[in-house]
Design a protein around this motif. Sequence first.
Motif, mmCIF file in Angstrom:
data_model
loop_
_atom_site.group_PDB
_atom_site.id
_atom_site.type_symbol
_atom_site.label_atom_id
_atom_site.label_comp_id
_atom_site.label_asym_id
_atom_site.label_seq_id
_atom_site.Cartn_x
_atom_site.Cartn_y
_atom_site.Cartn_z
ATOM 1 N N ILE A 1 28.248 1.340 -32.870
ATOM 2 C CA ILE A 1 27.710 1.838 -31.607
ATOM 3 C C ILE A 1 26.729 0.834 -31.016
ATOM 4 C CG2 ILE A 1 26.219 3.611 -30.577
ATOM 5 C CD1 ILE A 1 27.607 5.608 -32.537
ATOM 6 N N SER A 2 25.850 0.302 -31.837
ATOM 7 C CA SER A 2 24.884 -0.692 -31.355
ATOM 8 C C SER A 2 25.585 -1.925 -30.811
ATOM 9 C CB SER A 2 23.923 -1.096 -32.471
ATOM 10 O OG SER A 2 23.091 -0.019 -32.804
ATOM 11 N N ALA A 3 26.580 -2.415 -31.534
ATOM 12 C CA ALA A 3 27.318 -3.594 -31.079
ATOM 13 C C ALA A 3 28.041 -3.305 -29.769
ATOM 14 C CB ALA A 3 28.316 -4.039 -32.150
ATOM 15 N N TYR A 4 28.606 -2.128 -29.661
ATOM 16 C CA TYR A 4 29.309 -1.742 -28.432
ATOM 17 C C TYR A 4 28.338 -1.697 -27.256
ATOM 18 C CZ TYR A 4 32.426 0.849 -25.336
ATOM 19 O OH TYR A 4 33.216 1.243 -24.286
ATOM 20 N N VAL B 1 25.196 5.197 -21.325
ATOM 21 C CA VAL B 1 25.539 6.546 -21.798
ATOM 22 C C VAL B 1 27.004 6.836 -21.526
ATOM 23 C CG1 VAL B 1 25.129 9.007 -21.442
ATOM 24 C CG2 VAL B 1 23.197 7.441 -21.612
ATOM 25 N N LEU B 2 27.479 6.533 -20.336
ATOM 26 C CA LEU B 2 28.886 6.764 -20.014
ATOM 27 C C LEU B 2 29.797 5.901 -20.880
ATOM 28 C CD1 LEU B 2 28.677 7.048 -16.121
ATOM 29 C CD2 LEU B 2 28.970 8.900 -17.785
ATOM 30 N N ALA B 3 29.386 4.666 -21.126
ATOM 31 C CA ALA B 3 30.168 3.776 -21.981
ATOM 32 C C ALA B 3 30.248 4.326 -23.397
ATOM 33 C CB ALA B 3 29.551 2.382 -21.996
ATOM 34 N N LEU B 4 29.174 4.928 -23.846
ATOM 35 C CA LEU B 4 29.175 5.518 -25.184
ATOM 36 C C LEU B 4 30.179 6.657 -25.269
ATOM 37 C CD1 LEU B 4 27.872 5.311 -27.931
ATOM 38 C CD2 LEU B 4 26.051 6.803 -27.127
ATOM 39 N N PHE B 5 30.231 7.494 -24.245
ATOM 40 C CA PHE B 5 31.226 8.564 -24.225
ATOM 41 C C PHE B 5 32.642 7.987 -24.204
ATOM 42 C CE2 PHE B 5 27.680 11.305 -22.955
ATOM 43 C CZ PHE B 5 27.935 12.404 -23.756
ATOM 44 N N ASP B 6 32.843 6.921 -23.437
ATOM 45 C CA ASP B 6 34.155 6.258 -23.432
ATOM 46 C C ASP B 6 34.529 5.799 -24.837
ATOM 47 O OD1 ASP B 6 34.488 6.608 -20.718
ATOM 48 O OD2 ASP B 6 33.796 4.587 -20.199
ATOM 49 N N ARG B 7 33.559 5.254 -25.553
ATOM 50 C CA ARG B 7 33.803 4.778 -26.926
ATOM 51 C C ARG B 7 34.191 5.935 -27.837
ATOM 52 N NH1 ARG B 7 35.811 2.747 -30.787
ATOM 53 N NH2 ARG B 7 34.685 1.606 -32.375
ATOM 54 N N PHE B 8 33.506 7.065 -27.699
ATOM 55 C CA PHE B 8 33.828 8.225 -28.533
ATOM 56 C C PHE B 8 35.223 8.770 -28.208
ATOM 57 C CE2 PHE B 8 29.038 9.097 -28.860
ATOM 58 C CZ PHE B 8 28.953 8.401 -30.037
ATOM 59 N N ILE B 9 35.578 8.757 -26.932
ATOM 60 C CA ILE B 9 36.902 9.249 -26.540
ATOM 61 C C ILE B 9 37.998 8.370 -27.132
ATOM 62 C CG2 ILE B 9 38.463 9.503 -24.559
ATOM 63 C CD1 ILE B 9 35.943 10.465 -22.976
ATOM 64 N N LYS B 10 37.771 7.057 -27.136
ATOM 65 C CA LYS B 10 38.754 6.121 -27.692
ATOM 66 C C LYS B 10 38.869 6.284 -29.209
ATOM 67 C CE LYS B 10 38.141 2.694 -24.125
ATOM 68 N NZ LYS B 10 37.603 1.377 -23.773
ATOM 69 N N GLY B 11 37.809 6.775 -29.828
ATOM 70 C CA GLY B 11 37.830 7.011 -31.270
ATOM 71 C C GLY B 11 37.473 5.778 -32.066
ATOM 72 N N TYR B 12 37.444 6.000 -33.359
ATOM 73 C CA TYR B 12 37.117 4.953 -34.319
ATOM 74 C C TYR B 12 38.310 4.662 -35.179
ATOM 75 C CZ TYR B 12 32.214 5.435 -33.133
ATOM 76 O OH TYR B 12 31.025 5.420 -32.481
ATOM 77 N N ALA B 13 38.405 3.420 -35.579
ATOM 78 C CA ALA B 13 39.500 3.028 -36.473
ATOM 79 C C ALA B 13 39.191 3.433 -37.886
ATOM 80 C CB ALA B 13 39.714 1.519 -36.390
#
Length: 94
Positions: free
Chosen positions: A67-70, A82-94
């Motif tokens: 998350i920090s790197a993103y 904040v919006l980018a963080l939600f985008d990251r969560f929607i895309k999911g984690y590997a």
Amino acid sequence: MYSTSGEKFLTEATRLFYAEGISAIGVDRVAAESGVSKPTLYAQFGTKASLVAAILQRRSDTRKRDISAYLDNRPPDTDTSVLALFDRFIKGYA
């Protein structure tokens, strides 16, 4: 942080616990599938509960780093971050 054998045990326990559930997997099976002895578990982690705690701590640390790197690669605007963080969560984690 852990010995090579401890890392093997941790990696295999992580795979098994997430695939089949913590209560369904005993340390005997983790030892057998990792090729690492049960004394290594006790020497490195103490108990199965401590092994589970180590797995969860590692996962938490990894997520925080991701998350920090993103966010570090985003513009410094708070709303955008904040919006980018939600985008990251929607895309999911590997």
